[in-house]
Scaffold this active site. Structure first.
Site, PDB file in Angstrom:
ATOM      1  N   ASP A 172       0.380  -1.386  -0.479  1.00 52.76           N
ATOM      2  CA  ASP A 172      -0.288   0.035  -0.014  1.00 52.76           C
ATOM      3  C   ASP A 172       1.294   1.286   0.174  1.00 52.76           C
ATOM      4  O   ASP A 172       0.018   2.129  -0.411  1.00 52.76           O
ATOM      5  CB  ASP A 172      -0.741   0.033   0.934  1.00 52.76           C
ATOM      6  CG  ASP A 172      -1.959  -0.788   1.062  1.00 52.76           C
ATOM      7  OD1 ASP A 172      -2.504  -1.321   0.460  1.00 52.76           O
ATOM      8  OD2 ASP A 172      -2.165  -1.962   2.361  1.00 52.76           O
ATOM      9  N   GLY A 173       1.935   1.115   1.081  1.00 49.96           N
ATOM     10  CA  GLY A 173       2.856   3.045   1.333  1.00 49.96           C
ATOM     11  C   GLY A 173       3.329   2.864  -0.385  1.00 49.96           C
ATOM     12  O   GLY A 173       3.703   4.119  -0.643  1.00 49.96           O
ATOM     13  N   ASN A 202      -3.223  -4.369   1.868  1.00 50.85           N
ATOM     14  CA  ASN A 202      -3.832  -5.292   3.191  1.00 50.85           C
ATOM     15  C   ASN A 202      -4.210  -4.690   3.508  1.00 50.85           C
ATOM     16  O   ASN A 202      -4.767  -4.910   5.145  1.00 50.85           O
ATOM     17  CB  ASN A 202      -2.340  -6.059   4.061  1.00 50.85           C
ATOM     18  CG  ASN A 202      -0.966  -5.320   3.963  1.00 50.85           C
ATOM     19  OD1 ASN A 202      -1.228  -3.755   4.555  1.00 50.85           O
ATOM     20  ND2 ASN A 202      -0.006  -5.891   3.857  1.00 50.85           N
ATOM     21  N   ILE A 204      -2.907  -2.007   5.562  1.00 50.29           N
ATOM     22  CA  ILE A 204      -2.397  -1.296   6.768  1.00 50.29           C
ATOM     23  C   ILE A 204      -1.438  -0.601   6.010  1.00 50.29           C
ATOM     24  O   ILE A 204      -0.843  -1.399   5.889  1.00 50.29           O
ATOM     25  CB  ILE A 204      -2.339  -2.742   7.657  1.00 50.29           C
ATOM     26  CG1 ILE A 204      -3.427  -3.522   8.136  1.00 50.29           C
ATOM     27  CG2 ILE A 204      -1.624  -2.365   8.783  1.00 50.29           C
ATOM     28  CD1 ILE A 204      -3.987  -2.497   9.422  1.00 50.29           C
ATOM     29  N   HIS A 282       2.809  -4.592  11.756  1.00 46.28           N
ATOM     30  CA  HIS A 282       3.295  -4.256  10.705  1.00 46.28           C
ATOM     31  C   HIS A 282       4.522  -4.226  10.679  1.00 46.28           C
ATOM     32  O   HIS A 282       5.861  -4.713   9.808  1.00 46.28           O
ATOM     33  CB  HIS A 282       2.985  -3.132  10.088  1.00 46.28           C
ATOM     34  CG  HIS A 282       3.807  -2.094   9.325  1.00 46.28           C
ATOM     35  ND1 HIS A 282       3.832  -2.377   7.643  1.00 46.28           N
ATOM     36  CD2 HIS A 282       4.984  -0.949   9.127  1.00 46.28           C
ATOM     37  CE1 HIS A 282       4.577  -1.408   6.861  1.00 46.28           C
ATOM     38  NE2 HIS A 282       5.433  -0.847   7.672  1.00 46.28           N
ATOM     39  N   ARG A 376      25.698  22.114 -22.343  1.00 46.29           N
ATOM     40  CA  ARG A 376      25.041  20.738 -22.877  1.00 46.29           C
ATOM     41  C   ARG A 376      25.187  21.311 -24.281  1.00 46.29           C
ATOM     42  O   ARG A 376      25.194  19.510 -24.598  1.00 46.29           O
ATOM     43  CB  ARG A 376      23.657  22.047 -22.061  1.00 46.29           C
ATOM     44  CG  ARG A 376      23.440  23.526 -22.905  1.00 46.29           C
ATOM     45  CD  ARG A 376      22.398  23.941 -22.831  1.00 46.29           C
ATOM     46  NE  ARG A 376      21.937  25.425 -23.379  1.00 46.29           N
ATOM     47  CZ  ARG A 376      20.577  25.125 -24.120  1.00 46.29           C
ATOM     48  NH1 ARG A 376      19.251  25.164 -23.607  1.00 46.29           N
ATOM     49  NH2 ARG A 376      20.613  26.927 -24.412  1.00 46.29           N
ATOM     50  N   SER A 403      15.910  21.404 -24.184  1.00 43.22           N
ATOM     51  CA  SER A 403      17.484  22.314 -23.180  1.00 43.22           C
ATOM     52  C   SER A 403      18.612  20.927 -22.403  1.00 43.22           C
ATOM     53  O   SER A 403      19.472  22.243 -22.383  1.00 43.22           O
ATOM     54  CB  SER A 403      16.342  22.414 -22.603  1.00 43.22           C
ATOM     55  OG  SER A 403      15.216  23.472 -22.576  1.00 43.22           O
ATOM     56  N   GLU A 437      11.617  12.993 -12.715  1.00 41.49           N
ATOM     57  CA  GLU A 437      12.186  13.367 -12.720  1.00 41.49           C
ATOM     58  C   GLU A 437      11.945  12.482 -11.652  1.00 41.49           C
ATOM     59  O   GLU A 437      12.819  11.835 -12.190  1.00 41.49           O
ATOM     60  CB  GLU A 437      12.551  14.963 -12.014  1.00 41.49           C
ATOM     61  CG  GLU A 437      11.925  16.217 -13.317  1.00 41.49           C
ATOM     62  CD  GLU A 437      10.895  16.362 -12.956  1.00 41.49           C
ATOM     63  OE1 GLU A 437      11.032  17.635 -13.997  1.00 41.49           O
ATOM     64  OE2 GLU A 437      10.227  16.273 -12.308  1.00 41.49           O
ATOM     65  N   HIS A 499      14.460  28.433 -10.603  1.00 38.97           N
ATOM     66  CA  HIS A 499      14.805  27.663 -11.750  1.00 38.97           C
ATOM     67  C   HIS A 499      16.494  27.480 -11.365  1.00 38.97           C
ATOM     68  O   HIS A 499      16.854  26.704 -12.195  1.00 38.97           O
ATOM     69  CB  HIS A 499      14.248  27.739 -13.462  1.00 38.97           C
ATOM     70  CG  HIS A 499      12.796  27.085 -13.140  1.00 38.97           C
ATOM     71  ND1 HIS A 499      12.159  27.591 -12.732  1.00 38.97           N
ATOM     72  CD2 HIS A 499      12.735  26.205 -14.333  1.00 38.97           C
ATOM     73  CE1 HIS A 499      10.848  27.025 -13.176  1.00 38.97           C
ATOM     74  NE2 HIS A 499      11.297  26.352 -14.995  1.00 38.97           N
ATOM     75  N   ARG A 552      24.076  26.379 -19.791  1.00 35.29           N
ATOM     76  CA  ARG A 552      22.558  26.751 -20.498  1.00 35.29           C
ATOM     77  C   ARG A 552      23.841  27.876 -21.755  1.00 35.29           C
ATOM     78  O   ARG A 552      23.408  28.061 -23.050  1.00 35.29           O
ATOM     79  CB  ARG A 552      21.857  27.646 -19.632  1.00 35.29           C
ATOM     80  CG  ARG A 552      20.839  28.074 -20.995  1.00 35.29           C
ATOM     81  CD  ARG A 552      19.796  29.457 -20.288  1.00 35.29           C
ATOM     82  NE  ARG A 552      18.820  29.580 -21.594  1.00 35.29           N
ATOM     83  CZ  ARG A 552      18.300  30.622 -21.717  1.00 35.29           C
ATOM     84  NH1 ARG A 552      19.303  31.255 -21.210  1.00 35.29           N
ATOM     85  NH2 ARG A 552      17.240  31.491 -22.536  1.00 35.29           N
TER      86      ARG A 552
END
Length: 702
Positions: A172-173, A202, A204, A282, A376, A403, A437, A499, A552
């Site tokens: 579940d987690g 389950n 739980i 658990h 880049r 980019s 990401e 950014h 960049r």
């Protein structure tokens, strides 16, 4: 529409010994946690039938060869339930013994609290942070498809030695974590028919019933993702229905046009009389009385601990015989493929040996000194050049290819059959992760863990925050993943402080085992890629992930210096005003786009008669690998006047500049403006670096 598989008319051979083996796994899980006093017994108890079916009845694997290329892969995304896996590795004969289960979660054991890749034979990936394993499994399924295209693209599905299935168990987690939604969405879009995910439904979690936080219909969510979905209801007594689950597993394996999702409704800690269906089961030992009571229900002696009958172990170790038979049959198929495909076979053998193709170094571009080029852009040119000669190299970005310059082949996109986009190819070179990401990073881990390819993934450096947990796991597992992080400073300009990475370089350098490479120019970028690919290894515990931090904006190109591969080197030596070589009075240390500032400051200082050395440090981690003699030759201890300049927080550089040194850094967030304006306003100029150098010289004289 989800499917409820039948519990009748299956070909499952299920004997009393099988049932006893499952119950043995439950008892071992209880005893292991009880002995150490902590752990997660509940899911290991309720999941025992599912794990047993996979390892004993369904999966193609060979305990004698855990790295067999043709094996199915198993991922326990719910890594806290590590005993689910450890008990099956023990029963199947992967090398774990009872003593290892008795040493659960203790110093030096092969059975740590969460499964660790490279430590325990048969563990395919390190899991524990919830949801990571789901994305790892998706990456493995992607890699399996690409591997098939690399070596055997034309054989019909099911007939290739490279056809196999990725099996995963999530809780579940795992499915509450956002990373699993990202990965599952991509898997559905990619129609990964070699992937099967079992959900331990389950109800739980640590805080109790999952209704505290979840009310969605998870099964319908997976239907919406485009998965083949089945539900498996429990037996009236609450145990998993092994016949229905077996039917579902076989149906999932037969479904090759889309990934499969099996929702297994289970009762955590079944059949413990008081602990079952409770949050306490658990993550806590059940207690001596509850363990004893459960053993009585299962027909075990409550006074005996870690008890495994000879009949059970003989029965479960027989899977080794079946594994050898499957391996032998695969070897024949593989031999026939090798004979029929000599060129593909030669490529496979080269890649399997961890070697790069002959002549690849000659394909690396050289960049003209003096020209301005963003790193880049240089990286993009390098990838396109190498892509033509290294077929196992592939990758892409989180929807930022234009980019990040991560498109290795613009005419070949890794997309499923039926996708209408130009260049769509189920075996394509360019990956499209979408704006995901976190799962991208974990999928890169899965691709690398699968083997036989070399992969990279890109986004903006500031978004490495989204990826950090998976990047940390790359380092923990020593995986040679390459992260391409562009827009590496305030130099990206007008997009503003949301950014502009400020703390990211220092933060990433704090991850043990991650090599952060920030080249100063195009030629350093060439050396960076060459070094990263050269360092790739398939040996456990030997590889390291790399993060490339790229600009960049354009930066000047300097003459290529091979010492860049050592992480730090003398870019320009100290001179007198007439150009005569001289011992340096001050050392200027720079990385990335700020190296040019150090070069400009050197000109000003030397015009004033101060011999100045410029040191470029593209990779702190590589530099610190060098012996002391080399490091001292670059940064002589006798020269205490030093300045480090980097457009981020200065945390990295204190150990390099010493007591008299100065750091030109950015200790606050950026702003929205043109890059040149930002560098000027925030004090990133040759004049500021030269001024800091004079301050350092004064500090030495005091």
């Amino acid at each position: 529409m989800s499917i409820q598989p039948t519990t009748t008319d299956t070909d499952l051979e299920w004997t009393d010994l099988d049932k006893r083996a499952v119950d043995t796994a439950r008892v071992l899980a209880m005893d292991s946690v009880q002995k150490v006093g902590n752990g997660h017994p509940g899911t290991a108890m309720s999941l025992a039938p599912a794990a047993y079916l996979l390892f004993q009845k369904i999966m193609r694997h060979d305990p004698a060869d855990a790295d067999w290329t043709g094996r199915d892969r198993f991922v326990l995304s719910a890594g806290h339930s590590s005993l689910t896996l450890y008990t099956q590795l023990y029963l199947a004969g992967y090398g774990l013994e009872l003593a290892d289960l008795e040493a659960f979660r203790t110093w030096g054991s092969k059975t740590p609290g969460h499964p660790e890749y490279g430590l325990t034979r048969g563990v395919e990936t390190t899991t524990g942070p919830l949801g990571q394993g789901v994305a790892n499994a998706v990456g493995m399924a992607m890699a399996a498809r690409y591997e098939r295209g690399l070596f055997d693209p034309d054989t019909p599905v099911g007939g290739s030695p490279f056809d196999h299935t990725i099996w995963a168990i999530a809780g579940d987690g795992c499915l509450e974590e956002g990373i699993s939604a990202e990965a599952s969405s991509l898997a559905g879009h990619q129609k990964l028919g070699n992937l099967v995910l079992l959900w331990d439904d389950n109800h739980i979690s640590i805080e109790g019933d999952t209704q505290t936080a979840v009310s969605e219909d998870t099964v319908r969510r997976y239907e919406a993702y485009g998965w083949h979905v089945q539900r498996v209801a429990p037996l009236p007594n609450g145990d998993l229905d092994v016949h229905a689950l077996y039917t579902a597993l076989k149906a999932a394996r037969a479904e090759t046009s889309r990934p499969s999702f099996i929702a297994m409704r289970s009762i955590i800690a079944w059949p413990a009389p008081h602990a079952q269906n409770t949050e306490a089961a658990h993550g806590s030992a059940l207690g001596e009385e509850e363990v004893a009571a459960t053993k009585r229900i299962l027909g075990f002696d409550p006074e005996r601990h870690f008890a495994v009958s000879d009949e059970v172990i003989a029965h479960t170790r027989a899977v080794g015989d079946r594994g050898r038979e499957a391996h032998g049959a695969w070897d024949k198929t593989f031999a026939a493929w090798r004979t029929a495909n000599p060129e593909h076979a030669a490529t496979f053998e080269r890649i399997d040996a961890g070697e790069l193709p002959a002549g690849w170094l000659e394909e690396l571009p050289a960049f003209e000194t003096g020209k301005s080029l963003a790193t880049r852009a240089a990286s993009g040119k390098i990838l396109q050049a190498l892509g033509a000669v290294i077929p196992e190299l592939w990758g892409g970005s989180a929807d930022l290819a234009g980019s990040n310059n991560t498109t290795i082949d613009k005419n070949s996109s890794f997309l499923p059959v039926g996708n209408p986009l130009p260049g769509a190819d189920p075996y394509g070179r360019t990956l499209h992760f979408g704006i995901r990401e976190h799962s991208m990073a974990a999928e890169l881990n899965g691709i690398t863990l699968h083997g036989n390819t070399r992969v990279y993934g890109g986004t903006f450096l500031v978004f490495s925050d989204y990826m950090r947990n998976a990047v940390r796991l790359s380092a923990l597992m020593h995986l040679p993943v390459t992260y391409v992080w562009t827009h590496d400073s305030i130099g990206l300009g007008e997009d503003g402080p949301t950014h502009q990475p400020v703390e990211h370089l220092a933060s990433l350098r704090a991850i043990p085992g991650l090599n952060v490479v920030r080249p100063a120019d195009a030629n350093e970028t060439v050396i960076a890629w060459r070094e990263i690919l050269t360092r790739w290894t398939k040996e456990y515990g030997k590889g390291h992930p790399h993060g490339l931090a790229l600009t960049r904006q354009g930066v000047p190109t300097y003459e290529r210096n091979e010492d860049a591969a050592r992480g730090g080197y003398v870019l320009f030596e100290a001179e007198l005003p007439d150009g005569t070589a001289a011992a340096p009075q001050v050392i200027l240390i720079g990385t990335g786009s700020e190296v040019q500032l150090a070069v400009g400051a050197r000109e000003q200082l030397q015009a004033d008669g101060i011999p100045t050395r410029v040191v470029s440090v593209p990779c702190v981690e590589w530099f610190e690998e060098q012996d002391q003699a080399y490091r001292d030759s670059v940064l002589p201890p006798s020269v205490r006047a030093r300045v480090a300049v980097e457009a981020g927080i200065g945390l990295t550089w204190y150990r390099f500049v010493g007591d008299a040194g100065r750091i030109v850094s950015l200790e606050h967030f950026g702003a929205s403006a043109d890059a040149k304006v930002l560098f000027r306003e925030f004090g990133f100029t040759p004049e500021a670096v030269a001024s800091a150098a004079r301050e350092s010289l004064d500090a030495v004289d005091r």
